[in-house]
Write a protein that holds these residues in place. Structure first.
Motif, short mmCIF file in Angstrom:
data_model
loop_
_atom_site.label_atom_id
_atom_site.label_comp_id
_atom_site.label_asym_id
_atom_site.label_seq_id
_atom_site.Cartn_x
_atom_site.Cartn_y
_atom_site.Cartn_z
N TYR A 158 -5.52 -2.15 8.82
CA TYR A 158 -5.33 -3.60 8.91
C TYR A 158 -6.53 -4.24 9.60
CZ TYR A 158 -3.16 -8.11 9.84
OH TYR A 158 -2.88 -9.46 9.87
N CYS A 178 0.82 -1.21 0.00
CA CYS A 178 0.00 0.00 0.00
C CYS A 178 0.86 1.26 0.00
CB CYS A 178 -0.97 -0.01 1.19
SG CYS A 178 -2.32 -1.19 0.96
N LEU A 188 -3.96 2.40 4.37
CA LEU A 188 -4.32 1.02 4.73
C LEU A 188 -4.79 0.96 6.18
CD1 LEU A 188 -4.26 -2.16 4.34
CD2 LEU A 188 -1.91 -2.05 5.20
#
Lengths: 259, 259, 259, 259
Positions: A39, A30, A37
């Motif tokens: 997670y 990314c 991003l």
């Protein structure tokens, strides 16, 4: 309009080592692509098709790992909660609390999540019309938390099948919250394998591209280095090796649509 | 095959007086018709369309009323639970714990309910195929409680609409548990009134007769003396005055089918 | 309300001998049960799943056989037509013209059928809401023919699946025409066998009983002495040997509902 | 892969002057954008919701206008046929014969169309799974005409609603024929206005962009300079003034996806 973000990670937390391996790989991809991003990983799979299916590492063992990913890798973390009591402790360790689709109408859970002050990602129930998310989002904002996202993950279409109605994306965007498209659960075949849920991973890139072309704030994708041996959602998770190519396509489409 | 039973009562517990009035009336009608009755009422509506809708009297105030109905009227009582912690205390006061449709896949809730040893009535999720109830029922029986019922209450059919697939009844019966048909939630139009759920009470007799003609162990019907002023489920509850006539038809059909 | 009638026969006309064998057997059963019978058979299957599937004997060879059944057995005959030009010649040989479900919106076909003056049985399209049959029926009555029936045969429910919405029966009855329930096509799985349509004959009695309990003018059932070797609709046709028992149940339920 | 083509025009032929006005305007826009255009218009609306709705100019008056558009404007023309007998004469005047969705399983119509040797665009029935188009396409190719297109126009989703399953596009592409996405009929609400079909034109750009992002050979769109006063399909046709902007977006997305 803000550029596309990505919410990605393996369906469930398998081990500290696996989580760091996946989070690092996704972070690198990314970063290279210049895209934000978050997670994603679950500490508990609380609504598996069968009681015999693997549930996950559990809350106690998982929270320190989530905290470590945030601190050591600098990644925001999202996880899903299933009971009221989980909201406060989980909110200590992550950035986004996710409401599972089956639970999107449970008022107390929504309010407890809202009261943590964290961002709340609500999966739209498979049994819900897009316009019905207005009332669902209002349960969170009405509890004083404006930081809520609406996530499309497929609507019931006959038995053991979901369909992604792309009209749901602009309809939900009309309620003022960012809209997320969940590209990997949308290709699930719920209960389609008898004692577990099936899916068709080959359809993920098509639906992800379609959603980005419609216009979304973020795409949610479960990604795994070896989905066929993952403890859950194997049939529908994207292979890690296929993620970078798809990401490039999504970003190029996003740039056109948000011009 | 055993004769048809009835599960009936107002959607939510409104007051001690109202509960006794309704329970007494239903008891008298069912006694006259020679049919077994389980009295149904909710202490909390935990998943209303909107956060502004009335929730009910709550667990603490409701349990003594349930207990009084059992003792003073001699009726078995059914109520629905929404969180694990509710199972044990509610089981003290009632005979049947009901799992709401949206929650029918929440493993921990099913197991906590199972462990009370009470009968468990599981509403089939609107998003579930009839054959997927096999795994759901197994979560309860696998926890050591064989006393479980499968209840059909409609499947998602496009947006804001449910359809009653009558094939679901024999399919679920094939798993060995008694099958219940919920005739009043099956005519709901979920979210169909914007901030609340609509319904069409005129369809209740048709669907109830159809289900009994297919063959079921029990029919579940929410009944109210004045549904248009009830705090929830008004559009789909049956009027008390229409209950005796429908009951007679159902019993006559039941007798033919179970001959 | 008038007592239930039966529309029954093998899906397609296979030979003169087979037609007489089936029609005689059905006639005897219905006479014994004291119920009116219309004999059904198709001269052409114009919309098979695959071009390689058997189509039937064709119009020219079939009409004399239909005429013979009427004259020699005294049974009214129903068959389906697919093109405008077929209406007039077929109307010479039969009593009821049937409009196939896929063609129920073809204005010219409906009007040509209407103009024969024969009774018209319109199968409701799998893609149509029950209330949309109002406009369809009006195409026939508007052409001067009041003798029209509305027939439910299942609605599309996801892919390769039909669902029978029992509410369709009273909704269509509200338009003033007799309502027929097609119990054998309702259990089809369209295209479900790849190059042909599947089905589940074991569900026929359940759906037929349900529809009669709701209240219908007639039940339509394809019946065959050996469905597993029939040239079409094998998986969903009822076995002739199971017809008398089902008929008795249907008549008993009909008597209760129309009391 | 070949660049995107466009099939566009008003739903029905209204007059020679209107046809030339629309065809000229569309031609100019497509030429400027460097994209191939097929002009679409219907000579007869044979399956209107109500018998009272406008049907169109009819075959005899329309064919010379189609021929003139081909000759004078140099545009290929597509129109839909409804009966076997229309295939040969219509094929003289146009380039593509279109099979309406309701008629996509009528074997004789498909074969008669195939035998003209013209290209055949088959609308997938609202009642059909994408994989079932394999058999439908084979009816045309099996009749010796390889020049066949598969067109997605929405699947039945509950009553009065269609849903566009974007997975249908790659599934149908797997059968080897070019795939077309019909962006304006996909937003129809069949029968949704009582005596006519509703629709939501604001959803057309979203679905068109989604389909192009998935990857299609052509987008089909009904376009009109004043849809709110058009004799049919008003609610779902695109306004001519909105066509150029959408076309630019579609071409940009197409270029990315086919890179």
């Amino acid at each position: 309009t803000k550029k596309l973000s990505i919410i990605a990670g393996p369906c469930q937390l398998e081990s500290r080592a696996h989580a760091f391996e996946m989070a690092s790989a996704l972070k690198e991809i990314c970063q290279k692509a210049g895209v934000g991003l978050i997670y994603k990983s679950s500490f508990d799979k609380a609504n598996r098709t069968s009681a015999n299916a693997k549930r996950g590492m559990g809350l106690k063992e998982s929270l320190p790992i989530f905290a470590a990913i945030r601190e050591e890798l600098g990644l925001p973390v999202l996880t899903d909660i299933h009971e009221r009591e989980q909201c406060a402790p989980v909110a200590e360790a992550v950035d986004v609390l996710q409401i599972p689709a089956f639970l999107c109408r449970q008022t107390d859970l929504l309010i407890a999540a809202a009261e943590t002050g964290k961002a709340i990602n609500i999966k739209k129930g498979q049994f819900l019309a897009p316009w019905d998310m207005k009332n669902v989002l209002a349960k969170v904002t009405g509890a004083g938390n404006p930081n809520v996202l609406a996530c499309e993950r497929g609507a019931s279409f006959g038995y053991n099948t979901l369909v992604s109605d792309m009209r749901a994306l602009p309809i939900m965007a009309g309620f003022g919250s960012p809209v997320v498209f969940d590209a990997t659960h949308s290709v699930q075949q719920p209960g389609g394998q008898g004692a577990s849920t099936g899916g068709d991973r080959t359809m993920v890139p098509y639906l992800a591209r379609a959603a980005v072309a419609v216009g979304v704030a973020a795409v949610f994708m479960e990604v795994h280095q070896d989905p066929d041996h993952a403890p859950s959602d194997g049939p529908n998770m994207l292979k890690l090796k296929d993620f970078p190519g798809l990401l490039d396509e999504l970003l190029a489409i996003d740039a056109i649509v948000k011009k």
